[in-house]
Motif scaffolding. Structure first.
Motif, PDB file in Angstrom:
ATOM      1  N   VAL A   1       0.750  -1.041   0.303  1.00  0.00           N
ATOM      2  CA  VAL A   1      -0.361   0.103  -0.148  1.00  0.00           C
ATOM      3  C   VAL A   1       0.879   1.269  -0.386  1.00  0.00           C
ATOM      4  CG1 VAL A   1      -1.884   0.948   1.148  1.00  0.00           C
ATOM      5  CG2 VAL A   1      -2.278  -1.315   1.089  1.00  0.00           C
ATOM      6  N   HIS A   2       2.431   1.400   1.067  1.00  0.00           N
ATOM      7  CA  HIS A   2       2.787   2.936   0.683  1.00  0.00           C
ATOM      8  C   HIS A   2       3.655   2.464  -0.464  1.00  0.00           C
ATOM      9  CE1 HIS A   2       5.350   5.037   2.432  1.00  0.00           C
ATOM     10  NE2 HIS A   2       6.137   4.674   2.216  1.00  0.00           N
ATOM     11  N   ALA A   3       4.387   1.017  -1.034  1.00  0.00           N
ATOM     12  CA  ALA A   3       4.920   2.104  -2.050  1.00  0.00           C
ATOM     13  C   ALA A   3       3.184   1.816  -3.422  1.00  0.00           C
ATOM     14  CB  ALA A   3       5.543   0.566  -2.823  1.00  0.00           C
ATOM     15  N   ARG A   4       2.876   1.629  -3.353  1.00  0.00           N
ATOM     16  CA  ARG A   4       1.733   1.748  -4.535  1.00  0.00           C
ATOM     17  C   ARG A   4       1.326   2.761  -4.517  1.00  0.00           C
ATOM     18  NH1 ARG A   4      -0.138  -4.578  -5.834  1.00  0.00           N
ATOM     19  NH2 ARG A   4       1.266  -4.772  -6.195  1.00  0.00           N
ATOM     20  N   THR A   5       0.809   3.245  -2.930  1.00  0.00           N
ATOM     21  CA  THR A   5       0.569   4.843  -3.382  1.00  0.00           C
ATOM     22  C   THR A   5       1.263   6.755  -3.027  1.00  0.00           C
ATOM     23  OG1 THR A   5      -0.733   5.021  -0.856  1.00  0.00           O
ATOM     24  CG2 THR A   5      -1.407   4.271  -2.336  1.00  0.00           C
ATOM     25  N   GLY A   6       2.457   5.621  -1.795  1.00  0.00           N
ATOM     26  CA  GLY A   6       2.923   6.689  -1.125  1.00  0.00           C
ATOM     27  C   GLY A   6       2.355   7.685  -0.175  1.00  0.00           C
ATOM     28  N   SER A   7       1.382   6.757   0.161  1.00  0.00           N
ATOM     29  CA  SER A   7       1.027   7.257   1.427  1.00  0.00           C
ATOM     30  C   SER A   7       0.271   5.958   2.481  1.00  0.00           C
ATOM     31  CB  SER A   7      -0.482   7.646   1.253  1.00  0.00           C
ATOM     32  OG  SER A   7      -1.546   8.678   2.331  1.00  0.00           O
ATOM     33  N   ASP A   8       0.415   6.980   3.558  1.00  0.00           N
ATOM     34  CA  ASP A   8       0.624   6.010   4.887  1.00  0.00           C
ATOM     35  C   ASP A   8      -1.455   5.859   5.432  1.00  0.00           C
ATOM     36  OD1 ASP A   8       2.973   5.227   5.719  1.00  0.00           O
ATOM     37  OD2 ASP A   8       3.308   7.181   7.138  1.00  0.00           O
ATOM     38  N   GLY A   9      -2.021   6.920   4.717  1.00  0.00           N
ATOM     39  CA  GLY A   9      -3.203   7.409   5.341  1.00  0.00           C
ATOM     40  C   GLY A   9      -4.083   5.817   4.796  1.00  0.00           C
ATOM     41  N   LEU A  10      -3.555   5.153   3.506  1.00  0.00           N
ATOM     42  CA  LEU A  10      -4.668   3.892   3.269  1.00  0.00           C
ATOM     43  C   LEU A  10      -3.813   2.599   3.870  1.00  0.00           C
ATOM     44  CD1 LEU A  10      -4.403   4.442  -0.937  1.00  0.00           C
ATOM     45  CD2 LEU A  10      -6.378   5.224   1.141  1.00  0.00           C
ATOM     46  N   LEU A  11      -3.142   2.784   5.091  1.00  0.00           N
ATOM     47  CA  LEU A  11      -2.855   1.446   5.881  1.00  0.00           C
ATOM     48  C   LEU A  11      -3.654   0.884   6.264  1.00  0.00           C
ATOM     49  CD1 LEU A  11       1.134   2.263   7.006  1.00  0.00           C
ATOM     50  CD2 LEU A  11      -0.036   0.227   5.687  1.00  0.00           C
ATOM     51  N   GLY A  12      -4.938   2.903   7.019  1.00  0.00           N
ATOM     52  CA  GLY A  12      -5.950   2.242   8.117  1.00  0.00           C
ATOM     53  C   GLY A  12      -6.800   1.094   6.954  1.00  0.00           C
ATOM     54  N   VAL A  13      -7.290   1.963   5.805  1.00  0.00           N
ATOM     55  CA  VAL A  13      -7.935   1.403   5.086  1.00  0.00           C
ATOM     56  C   VAL A  13      -8.225   0.303   4.724  1.00  0.00           C
ATOM     57  CG1 VAL A  13      -9.361   1.650   2.810  1.00  0.00           C
ATOM     58  CG2 VAL A  13      -8.448   3.752   4.012  1.00  0.00           C
TER      59      VAL A  13
END
Length: 401
Positions: free
Chosen positions: A239-251
């Motif tokens: 998720v982090h590699a494909r979006t560059g964001s930690d926010g979607l980890l929670g999703v």
């Protein structure tokens, strides 16, 4: 050499049983939450290399499982209250130390406390609850598997949100305080009577463990948990590699939580009533893992990660309670320590190898990650076929009691 485990009081009251289940859930929330962000925190907050981070994540899995094997002989005179409160304190101390870690050795010490404390809590409460109602072994294990999976979903959800909002160090600090709260709850409400008879891993138990079906179940647990480890070792990094964001980890963790909470109890109840589900459910779970890894290997979108999370969460609901229930039934109620120690060994071997490989290959780059996921998909499918064939063969049940 023999190892002993805690023998619980003859019976637990309703509130004590509820508290024990709550503490079991709490330790899974904080420890699974910490493991879910450990890979990201290691590379971002602590600045470690991929190899060092992967080794720490793998070591965390190792101590969670094998810590209980080492510590069990020291706990045979303890009560459920004493062992659980001390072990939860060790988990909290490990998390607080991890929040302050500035070096790799200090982080490894923190993870040692974290994993060993987790193993002690799990072993104590499993033996207490299952021994309390030995005629309902499958139901007891199903309840604990439900709570474990909910904790394993809610913990990463909470920790992922904290990681995105505050970073790794504050995340570990909050989780550590929650663990210390669990220690206080254990000290206040769990039974304080010492156990009577001891359950030993003696020569007779060891001979029983070497029987073919027992070894097969332990090996199946090891393979299944190699795949299961990807939920917290690989999926967050993808998720982090494909979006560059930690926010979607929670999703991602929210999706896992919703699926597990919705399906775990119905699946466990169906398995208790249906012999076909009990015998073939493990093969079905492994096939679902194969599908999840194939989805991740074939798509680079974040939607692919979410879809794979749904499928892998369904697999998660099938595997642990079915395998561990059969293992406990075959060893018998007088060898619960043997059963849970064996399951810990299988899970520990699988999670250690799986988490190390997952972090290492995912951090190495998209090409290596894609190849790794394809290998996982093929391997999961092959093991699923083998498990389905084995389920169709008649076996002789051998009990320790």
């Amino acid at each position: 050499m023999s190892a002993s485990a805690i023998s619980p009081p003859a019976a637990l009251s309703g509130p004590q049983r509820t508290t024990a289940v709550g503490v079991f859930g709490a330790v899974n929330v904080v420890v699974r939450g910490a493991l879910a962000v450990l890979g990201v925190a290691g590379t971002q907050d602590l600045g470690w290399s991929a190899g060092a981070t992967a080794a720490l994540v793998a070591y965390a899995s190792l101590t969670m499982r094998f810590g209980r094997v080492v510590i069990a002989p020291l706990l045979r005179r303890g009560s459920v209250r004493g062992v659980s409160s001390v072990a939860m304190t060790a988990v909290g101390a490990g998390l607080l130390l991890l929040a302050q870690a500035r070096s790799v050795p200090l982080a490894w010490l923190a993870v040692t406390l974290l994993g060993t404390g987790y193993g002690a809590v799990v072993l104590t409460i499993k033996v207490a609850l299952v021994s309390d109602r030995p005629q309902q072994v499958f139901r007891g294990l199903g309840l604990l598997a439900t709570v474990l999976n909910i904790g394993a979903a809610v913990g990463p959800l909470l920790s992922g949100a904290l990681q995105a909002a505050l970073g790794g160090r504050p995340d570990f600090l909050v989780l550590g305080c929650l663990a210390l709260g669990g220690a206080a709850l254990s000290a206040a409400l769990l039974p304080g009577e010492r156990g009577g008879a001891e359950v030993r891993l003696d020569a007779a138990s060891l001979r029983l463990m070497l029987k073919g079906r027992i070894l097969y179940l332990v090996a199946l647990l090891a393979v299944a948990f190699c795949f299961y480890a990807q939920l917290y070792a690989t999926f967050p990094l993808l998720v982090h590699a494909r979006t560059g964001s930690d926010g979607l980890l929670g999703v991602v963790f929210a999706v896992n939580a919703v699926v597990v909470i919705a399906l775990q109890l119905p699946v466990t109840g169906l398995a208790a009533r249906n012999a076909w589900v009990r015998s073939h459910g493990s093969a079905a779970g492994l096939a679902l893992f194969a599908l999840a890894f194939l989805i991740l290997a074939r798509t680079s979108s974040v939607w692919g990660v979410f879809g794979a999370t749904v499928v892998a969460s369904c697999a998660e609901c099938l595997l642990l309670p079915l395998i561990e229930a059969e293992l406990s039934e075959r060893l018998g109620t007088h060898a619960l320590t043997a059963a849970f120690t064996l399951s810990a060994i299988g899970m520990g071997l699988g999670e250690t190898a799986g988490s190390y490989a997952g972090v290492q290959f995912t951090l190495a780059g998209p090409d290596e990650a894609g190849t790794f996921l394809t290998v996982l998909a093929v391997g999961s499918a092959a093991v699923a076929v083998c498990a389905a064939v084995a389920a169709g063969r008649p076996t002789t049940r051998t009990k320790a009691d």
